[in-house]
Design an enzyme around this catalytic site. Structure first.
Site, PDB file in Angstrom:
ATOM      1  N   GLY A 189     -76.665   2.883  34.899  1.00  5.79           N
ATOM      2  CA  GLY A 189     -75.946   1.862  34.130  1.00  5.79           C
ATOM      3  C   GLY A 189     -76.475   0.496  34.507  1.00  5.79           C
ATOM      4  N   ASP A 212     -80.107   3.659  31.800  1.00  7.42           N
ATOM      5  CA  ASP A 212     -78.929   3.246  31.001  1.00  7.42           C
ATOM      6  C   ASP A 212     -79.011   3.973  29.657  1.00  7.42           C
ATOM      7  OD1 ASP A 212     -76.847   1.584  29.610  1.00  7.42           O
ATOM      8  OD2 ASP A 212     -77.040   0.332  31.402  1.00  7.42           O
ATOM      9  N   HIS A 250     -66.031   1.610  37.705  1.00  4.60           N
ATOM     10  CA  HIS A 250     -64.702   1.062  37.364  1.00  4.60           C
ATOM     11  C   HIS A 250     -64.397   1.161  35.868  1.00  4.60           C
ATOM     12  CE1 HIS A 250     -65.911  -3.472  36.591  1.00  4.60           C
ATOM     13  NE2 HIS A 250     -66.649  -2.635  35.903  1.00  4.60           N
ATOM     14  N   GLU A 279     -68.634  -2.192  43.987  1.00  2.00           N
ATOM     15  CA  GLU A 279     -67.397  -2.306  43.201  1.00  2.00           C
ATOM     16  C   GLU A 279     -66.346  -3.059  44.006  1.00  2.00           C
ATOM     17  OE1 GLU A 279     -66.576  -1.442  40.158  1.00  2.00           O
ATOM     18  OE2 GLU A 279     -67.906   0.168  39.525  1.00  2.00           O
ATOM     19  N   GLU A 311     -59.718  -0.702  38.652  1.00  2.00           N
ATOM     20  CA  GLU A 311     -60.214  -1.059  39.983  1.00  2.00           C
ATOM     21  C   GLU A 311     -59.485  -0.174  40.982  1.00  2.00           C
ATOM     22  OE1 GLU A 311     -62.762  -2.882  40.178  1.00  2.00           O
ATOM     23  OE2 GLU A 311     -62.682  -3.643  38.127  1.00  2.00           O
TER      24      GLU A 311
END
Ligand code: SAM
Length: 345
Positions: A189, A212, A250, A279, A311
């Protein structure tokens, strides 16, 4: 009136007009106010700013009065009896090609596509709230919508790149040892490859794979030391010594994260492989640093903009990592909203 009551009397106005700061800063970005003052090189009088920007003087005066109040710009004397506007640390972040500019992130979050979902946040919280606010407002989940709308895709890629330019230097400074012995790194990603390009520059022994969705890598620039690979992380992830995930997990719920993380375990060697996750770690005990409020805001953003993202607290990260088959992990704090989690098979 008690102190708390008096405080509420003031604070409530921040909620009534909470959107105004974002809207006026967006206006300043669109007009290019910070860029023009930067190019001017010395405090710039309102009259000159007005002429350069081709604005209406009294309206620009009101915009600048507001922004000076919030210390986005400041006023300084020019000679004996006139004043000019100059930049503050805040408006340096609004210079369009500045190193740590946050312009694309502000433009993304203040875009009609990203603002519209907030109107159905309450619907989502109800027991019956099956459809995400993003889908309710835009007709599709965020990643399908992005695939079909190249303008929005560009906006997301640029916004992620600008946040990477802030976060990756904090990783490089705060925990460079994470990349010791990592000869190949797949950024899952990875968007347009900005994060990976900064990592490969800092740790030149790394061979990078920017992974990605196909439509994202199709427009990613070709960068030295980085191979762009298109695909779906739920299906398979390219092999490398380490898999890197920044602001990706997330976006997904626990079951989805576990699926992705199991795929990442298949991609790395069992003996020396690891997964590096960048994260937020939400504090459970109210003992947060000064960026704790951003982590809570991001959690709300996940609720509004993603299907089931959130989160996570340390306990929640521990759960998804254990369920994905990782035997141990550690968390490193850096000077950023995110922390760095290293997980081992
Ligand atoms: C929030 S962005 C993070 C971008 C980048 N890691 C960064 O922090 O700069 C999430 C990324 O996940 C990508 N993504 C979404 N679904 C994916 C999938 N199924 N497989 C691979 N990438 C995916 C998106 O295209 C997007 O680039």
């Amino acid at each position: 009136m008690g102190d708390m009551e008096a405080g509420a009397e003031v604070d409530i106005w921040n909620y009534v007009f909470g959107y105004v700061k974002m809207a006026v800063v967006k206006c300043a970005i669109e007009l290019g106010i910070a860029d023009v003052i930067e190019n001017h090189g010395s405090p710039m009088p309102l009259s000159e700013l007005t002429t350069t920007l081709r604005c209406e003087l009294s309206r620009l005066h009101r915009i600048m009065r507001f922004l000076v109040h919030y210390q986005v710009f400041k006023e300084e004397p020019i000679g004996q009896d006139s004043m000019g506007f100059s930049l503050t640390p805040l408006s340096r972040r609004l210079i369009k090609h500045g190193e740590k500019n946050m312009v694309p992130l502000i433009l993304l979050e203040s875009s009609p596509t990203m603002l519209a979902p907030w109107h159905s946040l309450s619907t989502r919280v109800l027991e019956s709230g099956d459809i995400s606010p993003f889908e309710a407002a835009n007709g599709d989940d965020i990643w399908s919508y992005t695939e079909a709308n190249s303008g929005h895709s560009d906006l997301i890629n640029e916004a992620m790149a600008c946040s990477a330019r802030v976060t990756v230097p904090a990783i490089i400074e705060g925990c460079p040892e994470v990349f010791d012995g990592v000869e190949s790194l797949v950024d899952v990603g990875g968007g347009n490859g900005t994060a990976l390009s900064l990592l490969v520059k800092a740790f030149p022994w790394i061979r990078g794979i920017n992974f990605d969705l196909s439509h994202v890598v199709a427009v990613a620039p070709k960068l030295n030391g980085i191979e762009n690979v298109g695909g779906d992380m739920f299906m398979s992830i390219p092999n490398a010594d380490a898999a890197f995930f920044m602001w990706v997990l997330h976006d997904w719920n626990d079951e989805e994260c576990i699926k992705i993380l199991k795929k990442s375990r298949e991609a790395i060697p069992k003996s020396k492989g690891k997964v590096i996750i960048v994260e937020a770690v939400v504090e459970e005990d109210n003992k947060s640093d000064e960026l704790g409020f951003v982590r809570l805001m991001l959690d709300m953003v996940m609720m509004a903009h993603t299907d089931k993202g959130k989160e996570r607290t340390l306990k929640e990260w521990s759960y998804v990592l254990r369920e994905s088959g990782f035997t141990r992990f550690n968390v490193k704090s850096i000077r950023a909203v995110q922390s760095v989690v290293e997980a081992y098979p």
